[in-house]
Design a protein around this motif. Sequence first.
Motif, PDB file in Angstrom:
ATOM      1  N   UNK A 131       0.816  -1.217   0.000  1.00 25.44           N
ATOM      2  CA  UNK A 131       0.000   0.000   0.000  1.00 25.44           C
ATOM      3  C   UNK A 131       0.846   1.262   0.000  1.00 25.44           C
ATOM      4  N   UNK A 132       0.286   2.316  -0.551  1.00 21.35           N
ATOM      5  CA  UNK A 132       0.860   3.655  -0.482  1.00 21.35           C
ATOM      6  C   UNK A 132      -0.173   4.574   0.150  1.00 21.35           C
ATOM      7  N   UNK A 133       0.289   5.447   1.023  1.00 21.27           N
ATOM      8  CA  UNK A 133      -0.579   6.487   1.580  1.00 21.27           C
ATOM      9  C   UNK A 133       0.184   7.800   1.566  1.00 21.27           C
ATOM     10  N   UNK A 134      -0.531   8.860   1.285  1.00 22.48           N
ATOM     11  CA  UNK A 134       0.061  10.195   1.271  1.00 22.48           C
ATOM     12  C   UNK A 134      -0.654  11.065   2.277  1.00 22.48           C
ATOM     13  N   UNK A 135       0.142  11.756   3.095  1.00 25.84           N
ATOM     14  CA  UNK A 135      -0.397  12.762   4.016  1.00 25.84           C
ATOM     15  C   UNK A 135       0.269  14.084   3.686  1.00 25.84           C
ATOM     16  N   UNK A 136      -0.520  15.143   3.769  1.00 26.07           N
ATOM     17  CA  UNK A 136      -0.059  16.460   3.353  1.00 26.07           C
ATOM     18  C   UNK A 136      -0.619  17.516   4.306  1.00 26.07           C
ATOM     19  N   UNK A 137       0.163  18.529   4.573  1.00 24.62           N
ATOM     20  CA  UNK A 137      -0.318  19.588   5.469  1.00 24.62           C
ATOM     21  C   UNK A 137      -0.835  20.806   4.715  1.00 24.62           C
TER      22      UNK A 137
END
Length: 179
Positions: A95-101
């Motif tokens: 899996x890939x997950x992206x978190x961004x502010x």
Amino acid sequence: VRPVAPAGRAGEVELDGRRLRLPDGIGLDLGGIVKGWTVDRAIHAALSAGVPWILVEAGGDLRVEGELPTDLEIAVEDPQAPDTDIGRVTIAGGALATSCITKRAWAPRAHHLIDPFTGTPVDGPLLQATVWAPTCVEAEVRSKDALIQGEDYLRRAPALLVLREGPVLTNFHTCERAA
């Protein structure tokens, strides 16, 4: 915008078997984890039904499993220029997950990701973290951890990190599901 008070009540959280008790006035946002859990459940259901391989994407997080005909190249969006790729990651499973502010923000340096050590929005060197893990739930958690840990996260797991000052750092090789 009202400043956030330090979250020094972690010691009051109780785990009793499968029950979690939170102190009065404390909330828990499991939105990202639930999204990852749902992806993982869909993967499991499809594989159990005999699907040879599957990719499930949900709001920027994805997981792929099974006998893929080829490794997949996944584009990673630039946090400051939507619809523009800032990099690509090749995966063969997991899996890939992206978190961004920058997406869920209401003022400069005021956003949804809270640093558990300070109780205030994370204010480190990263704008965005895309990480790999065997499951989508784990990738969700790791992507938030990477934003908190900063560049040091690259020593622990595959990631593509976008710094505030522009550089993109990565340690990705082709990733597959851990045995």
